[in-house]
Design an enzyme around this catalytic site. Structure first.
Site, mmCIF file in Angstrom:
data_model
loop_
_atom_site.group_PDB
_atom_site.id
_atom_site.type_symbol
_atom_site.label_atom_id
_atom_site.label_comp_id
_atom_site.label_asym_id
_atom_site.label_seq_id
_atom_site.Cartn_x
_atom_site.Cartn_y
_atom_site.Cartn_z
ATOM 1 N N ARG A 8 0.841 -1.218 0.000
ATOM 2 C CA ARG A 8 0.000 0.000 0.000
ATOM 3 C C ARG A 8 0.869 1.260 0.000
ATOM 4 O O ARG A 8 0.442 2.310 -0.467
ATOM 5 C CB ARG A 8 -0.963 0.005 1.185
ATOM 6 C CG ARG A 8 -0.301 0.058 2.540
ATOM 7 C CD ARG A 8 -1.294 0.199 3.677
ATOM 8 N NE ARG A 8 -0.624 -0.057 4.955
ATOM 9 C CZ ARG A 8 -1.104 0.294 6.131
ATOM 10 N NH1 ARG A 8 -2.261 0.907 6.214
ATOM 11 N NH2 ARG A 8 -0.445 0.023 7.229
ATOM 12 N N SER A 35 -6.192 3.936 6.326
ATOM 13 C CA SER A 35 -5.745 2.554 6.172
ATOM 14 C C SER A 35 -5.241 2.275 4.752
ATOM 15 O O SER A 35 -4.261 1.570 4.556
ATOM 16 C CB SER A 35 -6.909 1.619 6.520
ATOM 17 O OG SER A 35 -6.568 0.297 6.272
ATOM 18 N N GLU A 56 -19.813 1.284 -0.516
ATOM 19 C CA GLU A 56 -18.985 0.787 -1.617
ATOM 20 C C GLU A 56 -19.715 0.833 -2.961
ATOM 21 O O GLU A 56 -19.099 1.106 -3.998
ATOM 22 C CB GLU A 56 -18.508 -0.639 -1.329
ATOM 23 C CG GLU A 56 -17.495 -0.759 -0.191
ATOM 24 C CD GLU A 56 -18.128 -0.671 1.195
ATOM 25 O OE1 GLU A 56 -19.369 -0.745 1.300
ATOM 26 O OE2 GLU A 56 -17.378 -0.526 2.186
#
Lengths: 315, 274
Positions: A8, A35, A56
């Site tokens: 990430r 995150s 989402e």
């Protein structure tokens, strides 16, 4: 010992680099910006970042709208909730509408770790692979992630990018050429083909080395693009070695193992063993514990390959 | 700005023509959705002919207003309006749902000029409109995004996820048109899962709401005009309509939600649309 870095991080760095170069790049998140490390993009380009909250389906639809509006959106959320909940939005608003949206599934595989089964994406590749027009990319480490983000940006059409959260060894090299749809050959051998995707490349390298010490020379293919899959590279290697092992941090149903099985059965039918998670949900645990728990380790790859080679010799 | 009387007459004739297309197309295909097409006819006709900044000769023009048919089933009215507007030949309407044609049962964004995105799985259109509206704001362009949603469709959760997004980002360039015909596939909406205080819901989500008679062209026209002047929040036009409007035996019944007229019924319908 290889340097460790979270995929990430590579993702976030590449996104910001591209953001400086391209005004049309926009980023969306569903309340996981910290995150997913998209918050760093937000800090630099606040106008081009949209946090749509915990939704989402709306995230994917909004990204599709931004693409219609001339932008190149990267829509970020945890891989499970994104690919599971927003599957239909990807199917209709993104793929069927042929919108240039980049879907980024975070917390991939065992990197969801102690979050447990609900958060452990072991089926996302399978779901994304089934969507017409969707390109599916699963990078091996942070360095390859950076190249993948760039390739995804320049690729015209929907892309699913799988991004892990926790540090893993950087095993690819700067000079390795990343091209969507092309496998990377990391080792030459005549006895068995090891095909891995994502972070399993590390364990696969270790297995190839261990096998070499036992006199078994493995061909190592890294498949960063699960779809479209590199049929030629797989068939060529299988024709040479006559036996194949696939290794993935994902269910053996519908992921790399299935994709390779499809290629082999049509182009070069040889024995195949698939290493991945079985038809089951995950559990909570540290990432290294989960890799042990699911036996996604070099020892199993080595043993599986050895057995395949032995059984062929007995014949 | 009110609808001028000569334009009103023109649009009234046009809505009749479009209703004739709707019944002929569904008759031709032997399937399709006439009920919710007939309820949306005035709304879509006035929108495309009087308000939307589009160019049929250049359907992908970057400055255009966009429209998403979130209630994607109602292609008979959508395709008819697009064809009459000049996006493709009117004769092509009689290839509706044909296997070798491009006028599929539900809109395909890729192949049909004027269709900005595919739809047909309900609940997705408002998110798309929001995305385009965000892009327009980023670019400082005056583009507007319109979306038509059904009342039955509003049972889909994504509608409300998106409604929160529109209001949160102050997307006053989004206009949602709710074709409030009170009927869904199986029955009256109230008998399936009612909307309760539908207007209050939209208002509570932070929208400017205009409640109108969706078959009154003056009402429809001024609602779209008003929506353009509302700043700081999106506008929802809650349009009371009649499912199957304009054809007596199709009006106000769920039977004609997804049923095509046979030869005899077509003839009866066309007689009512002279």
């Amino acid at each position: 010992m290889a340097v460790q870095k979270a995929p990430r991080e590579g993702f976030s760095e590449a996104l910001i680099r591209l953001g400086h170069q391209h005004e049309d790049l926009v980023v969306l998140d569903a309340d996981c910006a910290k995150s997913n490390m998209t918050n760093f993009f937000k800090d630099q380009f606040p106008n081009r970042f949209f946090n749509v909250g915990i939704s989402e389906c709306d995230l994917v639809g909004t990204a599709a709208g931004l693409a219609i509006g001339g932008k190149i959106p990267f829509a970020n959320a945890y891989a499970n909730f994104l690919t599971g909940r927003a599957y239909d939005q990807m199917r209709i608003s993104v793929c069927y509408s042929n919108n240039n949206v980049k879907i980024v599934g975070h917390n991939a595989g065992t990197s969801a770790a102690q979050e447990g089964a609900t958060h452990l994406p072991l089926e996302d590749i399978s779901l994304m692979r089934s969507l017409p027009r969707m390109t599916v990319i699963v990078p091996a480490d942070s360095l390859e992630m950076e190249k993948a983000v760039e390739a995804a940006y320049y690729h015209e059409g929907p892309v699913y990018l799988r991004v892990g959260k926790l540090p893993v060894p950087i095993v690819t090299k700067k000079e390795d050429r990343f091209q969507i749809g092309k496998a990377i050959k990391y080792r030459d051998g005549n006895d068995v083909t090891l095909i891995s995707t994502g972070i399993m490349l590390d364990e696969t390298f270790k297995a190839a080395e261990a096998l070499g010490k036992k006199g078994i020379q493995a061909d190592v293919l890294h498949i960063h693009t699960i779809k479209p899959i590199d049929v030629e590279a797989i068939a060529t290697s299988a024709a040479k070695t006559k036996r194949v092992v696939t290794i993935e941090e994902h269910s053996i149903i519908g992921g790399l193992g299935s994709a390779v099985a499809e290629v082999l059965s049509e182009h070069c039918p040889v024995p195949l063993k698939r290493i991945g998670t079985q038809d089951r949900f995950g559990v909570s645990g540290k990432m290294h514990e989960l890799l042990d728990f699911f036996e996604l380790r070099a020892a199993r790859i080595t043993a599986t390959a050895e057995k395949l080679v032995d059984s062929a010799l007995i014949k | 700005m009110q609808l001028e009387s000569n334009r009103k007459e023109y649009l009234q004739e046009l809505t009749k023509t479009i209703r004739r297309h709707i019944v002929k197309m569904t008759h031709h295909a032997g399937s399709g959705h006439p009920g919710g097409s007939l309820s949306a006819t005035e709304l879509l006709t006035d929108l495309f002919f009087e308000h939307m900044n589009v160019d049929p000769n250049e359907p992908d023009w970057e400055e255009r207003d966009v429209f998403f048919l979130s209630k994607g089933h109602c292609t008979p009215v959508y395709y008819s309006v697009l064809a009459e507007k000049g996006f493709f030949p009117v004769e092509e309407l009689m290839t509706f749902r044909d296997v070798d044609g491009r006028l599929h049962g539900h809109p395909c964004g890729e192949h049909i000029p004027g269709v900005d995105a595919s739809s047909g799985s309900l609940g997705q259109g408002l998110s798309l409109a929001n995305g385009v509206a965000m892009a327009a704001k980023l670019d400082g362009k005056p583009r507007r995004a319109y979306v038509m949603i059904g009342d039955g469709e509003s049972q889909e959760g994504q509608v409300w996820e998106a409604a929160m997004t529109t209001a949160h980002f102050n997307l006053d360039n989004v206009c949602a048109i709710i074709d409030w015909n009170k009927i869904q596939l199986d029955d009256y909406v109230e008998n399936i899962k009612g909307m309760k205080d539908f207007k209050a819901k939209w208002e509570a989500f932070g929208w400017h709401v205009i409640e109108i008679d969706g078959h009154n062209l003056d009402d429809v026209h001024s609602a779209f005009e008003q929506a353009k002047t509302v700043k700081g929040k999106p506008t929802a036009i809650l349009a009371h309509t009649v499912k199957g409007k304009g054809i007596s035996f199709m009006e106000n019944t769920h039977k004609w939600h997804g049923l095509a007229p046979n030869d005899e019924e077509l003839e009866l319908a066309l007689k009512e649309l002279v």
